[in-house]
Structures are given as structure tokens and as C-alpha cells.
Design a protein around this motif. Structure first.
Motif, PDB file in Angstrom:
ATOM      1  N   PRO A   1      30.437  21.110   5.437  1.00  0.00           N
ATOM      2  CA  PRO A   1      29.182  20.321   5.019  1.00  0.00           C
ATOM      3  C   PRO A   1      29.106  20.076   3.641  1.00  0.00           C
ATOM      4  O   PRO A   1      28.710  18.802   3.630  1.00  0.00           O
ATOM      5  N   ARG A   2      29.709  20.385   2.586  1.00  0.00           N
ATOM      6  CA  ARG A   2      29.615  19.699   1.358  1.00  0.00           C
ATOM      7  C   ARG A   2      30.328  18.485   1.318  1.00  0.00           C
ATOM      8  O   ARG A   2      29.971  17.718   0.703  1.00  0.00           O
ATOM      9  N   GLY A   3      31.340  18.539   1.875  1.00  0.00           N
ATOM     10  CA  GLY A   3      32.158  17.091   1.822  1.00  0.00           C
ATOM     11  C   GLY A   3      31.188  16.080   2.612  1.00  0.00           C
ATOM     12  O   GLY A   3      31.086  15.060   2.034  1.00  0.00           O
ATOM     13  N   ARG A   4      30.570  16.264   3.495  1.00  0.00           N
ATOM     14  CA  ARG A   4      29.680  15.466   4.252  1.00  0.00           C
ATOM     15  C   ARG A   4      28.514  15.085   3.207  1.00  0.00           C
ATOM     16  O   ARG A   4      28.290  13.877   3.277  1.00  0.00           O
ATOM     17  N   ARG A   5      27.980  16.118   2.936  1.00  0.00           N
ATOM     18  CA  ARG A   5      26.917  15.790   1.917  1.00  0.00           C
ATOM     19  C   ARG A   5      27.198  14.776   0.844  1.00  0.00           C
ATOM     20  O   ARG A   5      26.620  13.848   0.395  1.00  0.00           O
ATOM     21  N   LEU A   6      28.524  14.826   0.051  1.00  0.00           N
ATOM     22  CA  LEU A   6      28.866  14.019  -0.982  1.00  0.00           C
ATOM     23  C   LEU A   6      29.029  12.621  -0.361  1.00  0.00           C
ATOM     24  O   LEU A   6      28.771  11.659  -1.202  1.00  0.00           O
ATOM     25  N   VAL A   7      29.696  12.573   0.764  1.00  0.00           N
ATOM     26  CA  VAL A   7      29.742  11.092   1.441  1.00  0.00           C
ATOM     27  C   VAL A   7      28.436  10.427   1.638  1.00  0.00           C
ATOM     28  O   VAL A   7      28.087   9.307   1.261  1.00  0.00           O
TER      29      VAL A   7
ATOM     30  N   SER B   1      31.503   4.667   7.922  1.00  0.00           N
ATOM     31  CA  SER B   1      32.085   5.861   7.517  1.00  0.00           C
ATOM     32  C   SER B   1      31.115   6.967   7.742  1.00  0.00           C
ATOM     33  O   SER B   1      31.303   7.930   8.111  1.00  0.00           O
ATOM     34  N   LEU B   2      29.798   6.813   7.570  1.00  0.00           N
ATOM     35  CA  LEU B   2      28.876   7.875   7.535  1.00  0.00           C
ATOM     36  C   LEU B   2      28.610   8.085   9.322  1.00  0.00           C
ATOM     37  O   LEU B   2      28.493   9.153   9.680  1.00  0.00           O
ATOM     38  N   ALA B   3      28.791   7.227   9.926  1.00  0.00           N
ATOM     39  CA  ALA B   3      28.792   7.335  11.465  1.00  0.00           C
ATOM     40  C   ALA B   3      30.049   8.380  12.018  1.00  0.00           C
ATOM     41  O   ALA B   3      29.921   9.197  13.050  1.00  0.00           O
ATOM     42  N   GLN B   4      31.042   8.453  11.186  1.00  0.00           N
ATOM     43  CA  GLN B   4      32.271   9.227  11.556  1.00  0.00           C
ATOM     44  C   GLN B   4      31.899  10.585  11.192  1.00  0.00           C
ATOM     45  O   GLN B   4      32.559  11.693  11.614  1.00  0.00           O
ATOM     46  N   GLU B   5      31.084  10.764  10.309  1.00  0.00           N
ATOM     47  CA  GLU B   5      30.860  12.172   9.663  1.00  0.00           C
ATOM     48  C   GLU B   5      29.769  13.091  10.279  1.00  0.00           C
ATOM     49  O   GLU B   5      29.844  14.226  10.176  1.00  0.00           O
ATOM     50  N   PHE B   6      28.877  12.388  11.016  1.00  0.00           N
ATOM     51  CA  PHE B   6      27.839  13.228  11.573  1.00  0.00           C
ATOM     52  C   PHE B   6      27.798  12.989  13.080  1.00  0.00           C
ATOM     53  O   PHE B   6      28.081  11.819  13.460  1.00  0.00           O
ATOM     54  N   GLU B   7      27.114  14.045  13.809  1.00  0.00           N
ATOM     55  CA  GLU B   7      27.106  13.624  15.275  1.00  0.00           C
ATOM     56  C   GLU B   7      25.720  13.795  15.429  1.00  0.00           C
ATOM     57  O   GLU B   7      24.892  14.613  15.062  1.00  0.00           O
ATOM     58  N   GLU B   8      25.330  13.114  16.829  1.00  0.00           N
ATOM     59  CA  GLU B   8      23.793  13.101  17.414  1.00  0.00           C
ATOM     60  C   GLU B   8      22.774  13.233  16.487  1.00  0.00           C
ATOM     61  O   GLU B   8      22.552  12.471  15.677  1.00  0.00           O
ATOM     62  N   SER B   9      21.964  14.435  16.457  1.00  0.00           N
ATOM     63  CA  SER B   9      20.702  14.337  15.619  1.00  0.00           C
ATOM     64  C   SER B   9      21.176  14.655  14.298  1.00  0.00           C
ATOM     65  O   SER B   9      20.454  13.892  13.335  1.00  0.00           O
TER      66      SER B   9
ATOM     67  N   ALA C   1      20.764  11.832   8.774  1.00  0.00           N
ATOM     68  CA  ALA C   1      21.644  11.259   7.753  1.00  0.00           C
ATOM     69  C   ALA C   1      21.196   9.821   7.632  1.00  0.00           C
ATOM     70  O   ALA C   1      20.974   9.467   6.496  1.00  0.00           O
ATOM     71  N   PHE C   2      21.121   9.155   8.810  1.00  0.00           N
ATOM     72  CA  PHE C   2      20.403   7.710   8.628  1.00  0.00           C
ATOM     73  C   PHE C   2      19.107   7.573   7.825  1.00  0.00           C
ATOM     74  O   PHE C   2      18.769   6.523   7.464  1.00  0.00           O
ATOM     75  N   SER C   3      18.355   8.625   8.331  1.00  0.00           N
ATOM     76  CA  SER C   3      16.949   8.706   7.969  1.00  0.00           C
ATOM     77  C   SER C   3      17.050   9.067   6.218  1.00  0.00           C
ATOM     78  O   SER C   3      16.055   8.167   5.592  1.00  0.00           O
ATOM     79  N   LEU C   4      17.966   9.685   5.793  1.00  0.00           N
ATOM     80  CA  LEU C   4      17.960   9.857   4.206  1.00  0.00           C
ATOM     81  C   LEU C   4      18.509   8.542   3.772  1.00  0.00           C
ATOM     82  O   LEU C   4      18.319   8.196   2.586  1.00  0.00           O
ATOM     83  N   VAL C   5      19.341   7.729   4.253  1.00  0.00           N
ATOM     84  CA  VAL C   5      19.689   6.521   3.841  1.00  0.00           C
ATOM     85  C   VAL C   5      18.698   5.509   3.718  1.00  0.00           C
ATOM     86  O   VAL C   5      18.449   4.780   2.847  1.00  0.00           O
ATOM     87  N   GLY C   6      17.800   5.581   4.760  1.00  0.00           N
ATOM     88  CA  GLY C   6      16.617   4.899   4.811  1.00  0.00           C
ATOM     89  C   GLY C   6      15.608   5.152   3.643  1.00  0.00           C
ATOM     90  O   GLY C   6      15.125   4.248   3.007  1.00  0.00           O
ATOM     91  N   ALA C   7      15.476   6.398   3.369  1.00  0.00           N
ATOM     92  CA  ALA C   7      14.948   6.996   2.101  1.00  0.00           C
ATOM     93  C   ALA C   7      15.391   6.490   0.980  1.00  0.00           C
ATOM     94  O   ALA C   7      14.726   6.209  -0.171  1.00  0.00           O
ATOM     95  N   SER C   8      16.624   6.519   0.806  1.00  0.00           N
ATOM     96  CA  SER C   8      17.387   6.041  -0.511  1.00  0.00           C
ATOM     97  C   SER C   8      17.004   4.371  -0.681  1.00  0.00           C
ATOM     98  O   SER C   8      16.881   4.091  -1.677  1.00  0.00           O
TER      99      SER C   8
ATOM    100  N   LEU D   1      31.754   8.274  -6.502  1.00  0.00           N
ATOM    101  CA  LEU D   1      31.751   9.259  -5.265  1.00  0.00           C
ATOM    102  C   LEU D   1      32.504   8.951  -3.985  1.00  0.00           C
ATOM    103  O   LEU D   1      33.066   9.567  -3.465  1.00  0.00           O
ATOM    104  N   GLY D   2      32.471   7.595  -3.680  1.00  0.00           N
ATOM    105  CA  GLY D   2      33.237   7.242  -2.535  1.00  0.00           C
ATOM    106  C   GLY D   2      34.638   7.456  -2.929  1.00  0.00           C
ATOM    107  O   GLY D   2      35.502   7.841  -1.841  1.00  0.00           O
TER     108      GLY D   2
END
Length: 524
Positions: A8-14, A125-133, A138-145, A183-184
């Protein structure tokens, strides 16, 4: 494609890296919008050149997204993300030192290409890190950013313009881009589509030429006239190259844009949703600062503060919308949001130029609240309608529809605002109406007055204000109709659409279970 399971930490940093990049993107067009009067005074430019300050970035950003998505799938999402961010950062620094409007516009175009690569590579890249909900949230957080950039961009830019001059508006852009790059480089893993066939260069070139010609024709029309030979030629070139693009994409084995996907209502609905914010929100991010600062005479800081009312909801509402998908269908949330935005646009049209700024805050807030509901869901919906391996293509198509739609929408509404203003002025100033309207549309009230000194500024402001109100009514109708279409199309079915393979006939539809968020993904 890598199948390594990330902690999870790696996904959060991505996610943090992509969020930093997303926060930098809106600063690149809200900042210059607030600084446009100052840029005009410093660099000197005619109205068409000033329009390109925004449109050059949005045009190259929009036209390069599909190509960048294909390159990300083929050559590596991390590589494209980092390369795009590097270019974006360098050209942003260059803009701060530009001392000529031509070079400024050229650098804006190059900045857009870097932004397209960074955005496509990061989202894929983000789509490869997270599944389904999890992916949806994750995309909602990108929208908030993205909302962070929109919410604080205008006020930060206004304060920087007043304190340090317009070049300072690029400082926060560079800071966010540098943080995303660091970070990337450390935490992103390289992934690609093993079946990708490289970039469709013919398709990319024809699409870019078509979109450039269309935008140039629309921007030139208010000054030259819609029947001007150059304007007509640009529209003809655009139509021919769009036709060539359609033929190319139908014939290649691995198209940049899989046209067969448009047979499916849900896919079409997602693309219409992508274009919806352009007319109901994004164009106002450019037009309202020009109105507040250039026409109504507010300071850059005060104009920026006014924009917070409209953009602040993007800080939190996209995240809330992601959580709401536990109980409500995404189509219902998106359609309801667009209707709220349409109501805000209609409300705003009731206030003429010169109204007490306090009276504008509530309609601006309603517009921002409405558009924030679909904002964080759109990217997740986009990648839900194709297999995960083609996430770069899905992100590229969706983002191209959104950003290219924003660029074309901005060119169209600017032309419409200019035409409506000229129509209102025509009886008073005659032949000078078009030139004066062009300058009013770009926020240059002083220069518009000089063209016809006998006409009072009161008449100019009324002509512009009536035109602005009429434009808002047009945008209200477009946004409301789009909401209805989104209700009908995005809410139809829940299947992921598999892109076609060469000579394999129409793409197959594979029913898959509906996830917690009311979205689907491929079983591939």
C-alpha cells in the motif's frame, strides 16, 4: 506488463506523484488567465495573439494526449510520465523569461505537449496500481488535486502578479512539477502493454493538423469575418484532415483511436461526459478573470479571490462523489451535477457587468459544486470501458475529448462573445464594432475605448455585459442537454468494451460483474 503486487505505501506514493502533476496542470491556464492583462501590457499583442496564450497550451495538450497514451502503452508509462514532466518543467521555466508574445505562445504550445505526456503516462500508470473501487477512489483524489490547482491558482497568481510581476505565476507550476518528477522517478514502476504496436504516426499527425486548423479558423473569424478566405480555408483543411484521420484509424491494425468503440452507448456517454465541463466550467476559468480584471477593473488579487467561489468545491466534492458511488450510480451523480451547474450558469446570467461582487458568489459556488460531482468520477469511468491493458488508450481518448473539447469550446465561446458584443455595438460605432469587441473579449477595455473615443465606457460595458449574459444562457442550455444525454448513455449497461484486433471483426462485449462503485472492468 509487470504483475508484481505493490504494498500500500508504494501505491500511495505513486498516487502522490500523479496528484502533484495533476495539481500543476490547472495552474498553467488559470495563472495566465489572471495575468493576461499584465502580459498584454508587458509583451504587447493583438487580440488573436492574446487568445493563443491560452489556446496554444490547450490545443497541443488536447491533440497530443491520444498519441501520448499510445506511446505510454507501447514504450512504458513511467518513461512517458517522466519525460513529459521534464519537458513541462523546462518550458514552464522558459515562459517566465519570455519577452516576446510570439515566443511566449510557442513555449505555451511546447508546454502543452509535455503536459500531455505527463498526464497520459501518469494516469495510465495509476490504472495499473489500483483495482475496481480502489481505482475509482484514487482517480477521485487526482480530481481533488486538480481542484487544488483550480481553487488556489487564481488567487495565488493574482497575488504573485501584484507582488512580483506576471513571470512569478509559473513558480508554483515548477514546484509541483519538480515534486512529481522526483516522486515518480523513485516510486513508479515501469509497465507497458505487451501487445502494443507503437504509435500511429499518420493518425496523430492528421488529428493534430485537423484540430489546429479548426481552432485557428475559429480564433481568426471574429477579426477577419466568417467568410474570409483564410478562415474558410482553415475550416476546409480541418474537415479534410478529420476525414483523413477517420480513414487512417479504420485501416490500421492497432489504431490510436479505436473507432469501433463508438458503437457502444456507454462508451459514447463517457466521451460526452468528458466534454461536458468545457462549456459549463472550464471556459469560465478563462473568461471570468478577464471580465473581473480587464473589464470591471478589479485588481489581479481580487479577481483571483472571486474565482475561489467557483473552484473551491473541487477540493473536496470529487472525493465525496467517489464515496457516493457506494450507494448511487455514477451516471446519476454525474447527471445531477451537470444540472446543478446549469442552474448556476442561469443564475449568474442574471447579474450584469458591474454588479456587486458579493452577489456573484452564490451562483459561482453552485457552478463549482455541480461540476465537482462528475469531475472525480470521469477518469475512472473512462478506464472502466476498456481492458486494463489498454488503459493508456482509454485515458488518451477520454483526455483528448476533454482537453480538445475545452480548447475548441474556449475558441468558440470567445468568438461568440466577441460576435455578440459586436452586434450590440454595431449601431453605435459601425465599422469599428468588430475590433472593439475583440479587445473587450480579451479584457482590454482601455484599448477598445481608444478605437472610438466618442463612445462612452458605459456603452461599451453594457454591450459587453449583455453579450456575456447571452453567452451564459447558451452555456446553460448546452450543459442541461449534456446532463440528459449522460443520464441516458452512461447509465446504460455495465459492460466493458474490448477494443478490436486486426481482422477480428467487431469488438466483443464480455459481461462482467458490477463492482462496489457501480463500475466494471474487463476480466482480462
Amino acid at each position: 506488463m509487470s504483475t508484481e503486487i505493490r504494498e500500500p505505501r508504494g501505491r500511495r506514493l505513486v498516487l502522490l506523484a500523479v496528484c502533484c502533476a495533476a495539481a500543476a496542470m490547472p495552474l498553467t491556464f488559470t495563472g495566465p488567465a489572471v495575468a493576461l492583462p499584465a502580459i498584454s501590457r508587458s509583451l504587447g499583442a493583438d487580440p488573436v495573439a492574446l487568445n493563443w496564450v491560452t489556446n496554444a497550451f490547450m490545443l497541443t495538450f488536447g491533440s497530443a494526449l491520444m498519441a501520448a497514451g499510445a506511446l505510454a502503452d507501447s514504450y512504458g508509462r513511467k518513461r512517458i510520465f517522466l519525460g513529459g514532466l521534464t519537458a513541462f518543467l523546462l518550458f514552464s521555466v522558459g515562459l517566465a523569461f519570455a519577452r516576446d508574445i510570439l515566443w511566449f505562445d510557442i513555449l505555451r504550445a511546447l508546454q502543452g505537449i509535455g503536459a500531455a505526456a505527463a498526464f497520459s503516462g501518469g494516469m495510465a500508470s495509476l490504472a495499473q496500481e489500483f483495482e475496481e473501487s480502489e481505482r475509482l477512489r484514487a482517480f477521485s483524489l487526482v480530481g481533488a488535486s486538480f481542484g487544488v490547482g483550480l481553487a488556489f491558482g487564481p488567487i495565488a497568481s493574482g497575488l504573485m502578479v501584484e507582488a512580483f510581476g506576471w513571470p512569478a505565476i509559473f513558480v508554483p507550476v515548477v514546484v509541483f512539477a519538480a515534486l512529481a518528477l522526483a516522486l515518480g522517478a523513485i516510486f513508479l514502476r515501469e509497465t507497458r502493454d505487451p501487445d502494443a504496436g507503437g504509435l500511429d504516426w499518420k493518425g496523430a499527425a492528421s488529428f493534430t493538423v485537423a484540430l489546429t486548423s479548426l481552432t485557428f479558423g475559429i480564433l481568426q473569424a471574429p477579426e477577419n469575418g466568417w467568410g474570409d478566405p483564410l478562415v474558410v480555408a482553415m475550416f476546409v483543411v480541418s474537415a479534410l484532415f478529420f476525414l483523413a484521420f477517420w480513414r487512417i484509424e479504420r485501416s490500421v491494425a492497432r489504431p490510436m483511436l479505436d473507432l469501433t468503440l463508438f458503437r457502444y452507448p456507454r462508451f459514447v456517454g463517457v466521451q460526452l461526459l468528458a466534454a461536458a465541463p468545457a462549456y459549463g466550467f472550464v471556459v469560465l476559468l478563462i473568461l471570468l478573470p478577464v471580465r473581473f480584471i480587464g473589464v470591471e477593473g478589479m485588481s489581479a488579487a481580487d479577481g483571483g479571490r472571486m474565482m475561489i467561489a467557483m473552484s473551491a468545491p473541487l477540493l473536496v466534492v470529487p472525493i465525496a462523489a467517489g464515496l457516493l458511488t457506494r450507494w448511487l450510480a455514477p451516471a446519476a451523480i454525474c447527471g445531477a451535477g451537470l444540472l446543478l451547474s446549469a442552474a448556476g450558469l442561469f443564475w449568474l446570467s442574471r447579474f450584469p457587468v458591474g454588479s456587486d461582487p458579493v452577489n456573484l458568489l452564490a451562483p459561482l459556488l453552485l457552478i463549482g459544486l455541480g461540476i465537482s460531482l462528475p469531475w472525480g468520477l470521469m477518469d475512472g469511468l473512462a478506464v472502466s470501458v476498456v481492458p486494463k491493458e489498454r488503459a493508456g488508450m482509454a485515458t488518451g481518448i477520454f483526455s483528448t475529448t476533454r482537453v480538445a473539447g475545452e480548447g475548441v469550446a474556449l475558441a468558440i465561446v470567445t468568438a461568440v462573445l466577441s460576435a455578440l458584443t459586436a452586434s450590440n455595438l454595431d449601431a453605435s460605432v459601425g465599422a469599428d464594432a468588430a475590433a472593439m469587441a475583440q479587445r473587450l473579449a480579451t479584457g482590454n477595455l482601455a484599448e477598445a475605448s481608444l478605437l472610438s473615443p466618442d463612445i462612452s465606457q458605459t456603452i461599451l460595458l453594457k454591450a459587453y455585459g449583455d453579450a456575456f449574459s447571452g453567452l451564459l444562457l447558451i452555456l446553460t442550455g448546452i450543459t442541461a442537454m449534456t446532463a440528459i444525454v449522460v443520464f441516458l448513455f452512461v447509465g446504460r449497461g455495465g459492460e466493458a468494451v474490448a477494443p478490436r484486433e486486426a481482422d477480428a471483426g467487431p469488438p466483443a462485449l464480455e459481461p462482467v460483474p458490477v463492482g462496489e462503485a457501480g463500475m466494471t472492468r474487463s476480466n482480462l
